[in-house]
Design an enzyme around this catalytic site. Sequence first.
Site, PDB file in Angstrom:
ATOM      1  N   ARG A 223      12.624 -15.945  11.434  1.00 56.04           N
ATOM      2  CA  ARG A 223      12.365 -14.773  12.313  1.00 56.04           C
ATOM      3  C   ARG A 223      12.391 -14.904  13.782  1.00 56.04           C
ATOM      4  O   ARG A 223      12.550 -16.003  14.053  1.00 56.04           O
ATOM      5  CB  ARG A 223      10.838 -14.275  11.985  1.00 56.04           C
ATOM      6  CG  ARG A 223       9.628 -15.517  12.159  1.00 56.04           C
ATOM      7  CD  ARG A 223       8.399 -14.985  11.494  1.00 56.04           C
ATOM      8  NE  ARG A 223       7.670 -16.118  11.521  1.00 56.04           N
ATOM      9  CZ  ARG A 223       6.259 -16.467  11.079  1.00 56.04           C
ATOM     10  NH1 ARG A 223       5.831 -15.067  10.840  1.00 56.04           N
ATOM     11  NH2 ARG A 223       5.606 -17.549  11.090  1.00 56.04           N
TER      12      ARG A 223
ATOM     13  N   ARG B 150       0.881  -1.291   0.080  1.00 60.51           N
ATOM     14  CA  ARG B 150      -0.087  -0.003  -0.163  1.00 60.51           C
ATOM     15  C   ARG B 150       0.898   1.222   0.056  1.00 60.51           C
ATOM     16  O   ARG B 150       1.885   1.307   0.406  1.00 60.51           O
ATOM     17  CB  ARG B 150      -0.980   0.080   1.279  1.00 60.51           C
ATOM     18  CG  ARG B 150      -0.375  -0.515   2.338  1.00 60.51           C
ATOM     19  CD  ARG B 150      -1.572  -0.419   3.657  1.00 60.51           C
ATOM     20  NE  ARG B 150      -2.502  -1.548   4.091  1.00 60.51           N
ATOM     21  CZ  ARG B 150      -1.724  -2.312   5.138  1.00 60.51           C
ATOM     22  NH1 ARG B 150      -1.023  -1.921   5.969  1.00 60.51           N
ATOM     23  NH2 ARG B 150      -2.597  -3.350   5.362  1.00 60.51           N
TER      24      ARG B 150
ATOM     25  N   GLU C 105      12.996 -19.084  14.577  1.00 62.34           N
ATOM     26  CA  GLU C 105      12.168 -19.962  13.749  1.00 62.34           C
ATOM     27  C   GLU C 105      13.168 -20.277  12.858  1.00 62.34           C
ATOM     28  O   GLU C 105      13.453 -19.565  11.725  1.00 62.34           O
ATOM     29  CB  GLU C 105      10.701 -19.151  13.272  1.00 62.34           C
ATOM     30  CG  GLU C 105       9.781 -19.919  12.904  1.00 62.34           C
ATOM     31  CD  GLU C 105       8.616 -19.455  12.412  1.00 62.34           C
ATOM     32  OE1 GLU C 105       8.063 -18.519  13.379  1.00 62.34           O
ATOM     33  OE2 GLU C 105       7.910 -19.622  11.573  1.00 62.34           O
TER      34      GLU C 105
ATOM     35  N   TYR D  17      -3.395 -24.111   2.621  1.00 59.34           N
ATOM     36  CA  TYR D  17      -2.734 -23.131   3.517  1.00 59.34           C
ATOM     37  C   TYR D  17      -3.976 -22.151   4.326  1.00 59.34           C
ATOM     38  O   TYR D  17      -3.930 -21.081   3.942  1.00 59.34           O
ATOM     39  CB  TYR D  17      -1.891 -22.240   2.465  1.00 59.34           C
ATOM     40  CG  TYR D  17      -0.906 -21.421   2.957  1.00 59.34           C
ATOM     41  CD1 TYR D  17      -0.435 -21.422   4.495  1.00 59.34           C
ATOM     42  CD2 TYR D  17      -0.200 -20.308   2.320  1.00 59.34           C
ATOM     43  CE1 TYR D  17       0.609 -20.626   4.836  1.00 59.34           C
ATOM     44  CE2 TYR D  17       0.652 -19.580   2.611  1.00 59.34           C
ATOM     45  CZ  TYR D  17       1.239 -19.506   3.701  1.00 59.34           C
ATOM     46  OH  TYR D  17       1.950 -18.807   4.421  1.00 59.34           O
TER      47      TYR D  17
END
Length: 365
Positions: free
Chosen positions: A279, A175, A299, A347
């Site tokens: 992350r 955006r 992770e 998913y």
Amino acid sequence: MKYDYLIVGTGLFGAVFAYEAQKAGKKCLVIDKREHIAGNIYCENVEGINVHKYGAHIFHTSNKEVWDYINQFAEFNHYINSPVAAYKDETYNLPFNMNTFSRLWGIRTPQEARDIIEKQRAEYGVAEPKNLEEQALSLAGKDVYEKLIKGYTEKQWGRPCTELPAFIIKRLPFRFIYDNNYFNDRYQGIPIGGYTPIVAKMLEGIEVRLKTDYFDFIKENPDIADITLFTGMIDEYYGYQLGALEYRTVRFETEVLDCENYQGNAVVNYTEREVPYTRIIEHKHFEFGKQPKTVISREYSSEWKPGIEPYYPINNEENNSLFAKYRELADKEEKIIFGGRLGNYKYYDMDKVIEAALELVKEQL
Ligand code: FAD
Ligand code: UDP
């Protein structure tokens, strides 16, 4: 003892179905091979902090029915997910928005950002993106792709971006306003007290047996229920007879640190290829925690192998067409239904899991 439903899996799908089935007067037995309920949304209390044991879970939806549904079982806080991306020694806001572009190029206005992206798109983009790399280059241009997408995605999926489906990246907002909200959905938050109590409430008064693997259990109890709802892996259910579907798995290295605030945000993504983890989650920030210590999880993503937990279905063409064949077998079944992320090989986010479970409730009950 005979049950109307044997429900395999105490994850969100199994729990919603069990709750509704019991409400409709059905007798249910719920089993799970793990030693706790709640599947991948399970939270464990460490140092007074709800640790999302199987990865960070933020509830978000645009479906008011689903939002009202989940709010029956918990009160949600006002957490808004705004991950930060660390690329080498640079720091960016996510998702891709004016804060990101401004930091990347030292610009301020949407027009300046559009001009740069447009120029890069013209150079690297394609009209009809067929894979994730083409999609990312066509959407955001080269700088965003190389600093924030390529390394992270290839670590997460273990494949080059040219071999991944374009839709994966379309999950992320893009955006031209200064807005770091990772989701476009109308409703968002974290349940106060974590997710496990939600599932505990759903399963209240229902017989649950943990540490019970379906495949062992059913050998000894072949006629235990009229219908079985299976939320495990559909290919495993069929003994991999048509071949094995591929999954990605994640491994967490969790540490308690003797400091109050380690990274200043719940989620920091490491987007360069060279850092081995994708992350770091600092769990307390999901609930605005003020505990003296903190808990972090690094992770790591890897290919799934039998014997470890599958997390993400890999929905590329090959796997989807293999799944379609398993689905054909499943459609012929009268006494077994498949559901959830692994049963439907999709998913799904949590809101989609609730939607799908409620859909099944309508069909079945
Ligand atoms: P699961 O939670 O996987 O439950 C299936 C259960 O079945 C498990 O408990 C398993 O032990 C049990 N089972 C399987 N096989 C057997 C067997 N043979 N016998 C007995 N028991 C068995 N969604 C969001 O909305 N927001 C997020 O931020 C988000 N983050 C995520 C992060 C990660 C790392 C991952 C992996 C997922 C994330 N999700 C998120 C998705 C979310 O986890 C799923 O949508 C949801 O948990 C799926 O619920 P489920 O019931 O289908 O599956
Ligand atoms: N992604 C990325 N960089 C980031 C975060 C995400 O390139 O910093 C890509 C990556 O391909 C990922 C996809 O966007 O698989 C979707 O991200 P999301 O956070 O929705 O993944 P989740 O872990 O929730 O499934």
